[in-house]
Design a protein around this motif. Structure first.
Motif, PDB file in Angstrom:
ATOM      1  N   LEU A  60      39.385  42.143  41.489  1.00 42.37           N
ATOM      2  CA  LEU A  60      38.112  42.302  40.783  1.00 42.37           C
ATOM      3  C   LEU A  60      38.356  42.377  39.280  1.00 42.37           C
ATOM      4  N   LYS A  61      37.575  41.580  38.548  1.00 42.56           N
ATOM      5  CA  LYS A  61      37.700  41.595  37.090  1.00 42.56           C
ATOM      6  C   LYS A  61      36.372  41.157  36.486  1.00 42.56           C
ATOM      7  N   ALA A  62      36.215  41.445  35.219  1.00 40.81           N
ATOM      8  CA  ALA A  62      34.991  41.065  34.518  1.00 40.81           C
ATOM      9  C   ALA A  62      34.950  39.556  34.337  1.00 40.81           C
ATOM     10  N   SER A  99      36.097  37.213  41.772  1.00 41.41           N
ATOM     11  CA  SER A  99      36.045  38.296  40.793  1.00 41.41           C
ATOM     12  C   SER A  99      34.992  39.365  41.066  1.00 41.41           C
ATOM     13  N   TYR A 145      31.320  44.397  36.337  1.00 41.74           N
ATOM     14  CA  TYR A 145      32.162  43.195  36.253  1.00 41.74           C
ATOM     15  C   TYR A 145      31.438  42.005  35.637  1.00 41.74           C
TER      16      TYR A 145
END
Length: 176
Positions: free
Chosen positions: A112-114, A128, A173
Motif C-alpha cells: 500500500l502506498k500513496a 496501491s 493513500y
C-alpha cells in the motif's frame, strides 16, 4: 466400526454352527446304518455323537467369539489410528491456511502506498489502494476518462462499486 464387528460376527458364527451340525448328522446316519439290527448299540452311538457334537459346537462358538473379539480390538485400533492421522492432517492444513493468510495480509499491507488517482494506471491503483481489485481499478480509470478528473475523495464515490466506506478506508493513500 460397529458395522464391521456385526458383519464379522454374522459371517463367523453361522459357519461355526453349520460345521458342527453337518458332521453329527452324518455320524448319526452312520450309526443307523452300522447298527441296524441292534437298537441298543444304535441308541448308544447316537447319544455319543450328540454329546461330542454339543462339546465341539461350544468350543467352536468360543473360538469364533475369541477371534471376533480380537478382530474387534484390531478394528478399534485401526479406527483410532485413522482418526489420529486425519486429525493431524487437518491440524497441519489449518496451520498452513493460517500461515498463508497472514502472509497475504502482510504482503498487501506492505504494497500500500500513496497514488495519484488521476494519473495512475488500473494495475497501479489495484496494487496501491486497499480494497481495490482489478475490476474496481478499471472502473475508476473508465470513469476518469469519461468524466472530469477527480478533485477529492468525495468524487470517487460516484464510481460504481465504490461507496463511502471503501473510499474512507483509502483516503490516506489518495493524491489528486
Amino acid at each position: 466400526m460397529f458395522k464391521k464387528v456385526l458383519l464379522t460376527l454374522a459371517f463367523i458364527l453361522p459357519f461355526a454352527s453349520q460345521a458342527a451340525t453337518t458332521d453329527p448328522t452324518k455320524l448319526i446316519k452312520q450309526c443307523e446304518t452300522k447298527y441296524k439290527a441292534d437298537k441298543q448299540k444304535k441308541m448308544d452311538c447316537i447319544a455319543k455323537v450328540k454329546k461330542s457334537a454339543s462339546k465341539s459346537t461350544k468350543k467352536e462358538v468360543e473360538k469364533a467369539k475369541k477371534t471376533s473379539s480380537t478382530k474387534v480390538a484390531d478394528v478399534k485400533k485401526d479406527a483410532k489410528k485413522d482418526v489420529k492421522a486425519t486429525s493431524s492432517k487437518l491440524d497441519s492444513k489449518k496451520a498452513d491456511v493460517k500461515k498463508s493468510s497472514t502472509k497475504t495480509k502482510t504482503a498487501v499491507k506492505k504494497q500500500l502506498k500513496a497514488v495519484n488517482v488521476n494519473t495512475a494506471s488500473a494495475s497501479d491503483l489495484a496494487a496501491s489502494l486497499p480494497g481495490i481489485g482489478e475490476t474496481k481499478a478499471k472502473a475508476i480509470v473508465d470513469y476518469r476518462k469519461k468524466h472530469v478528473k477527480f478533485k477529492s475523495a468525495k468524487d470517487l464515490e460516484k464510481v460504481t462499486g465504490l461507496g463511502e466506506k471503501s473510499v474512507s478506508s483509502m483516503k490516506k493513500y489518495l493524491k489528486f
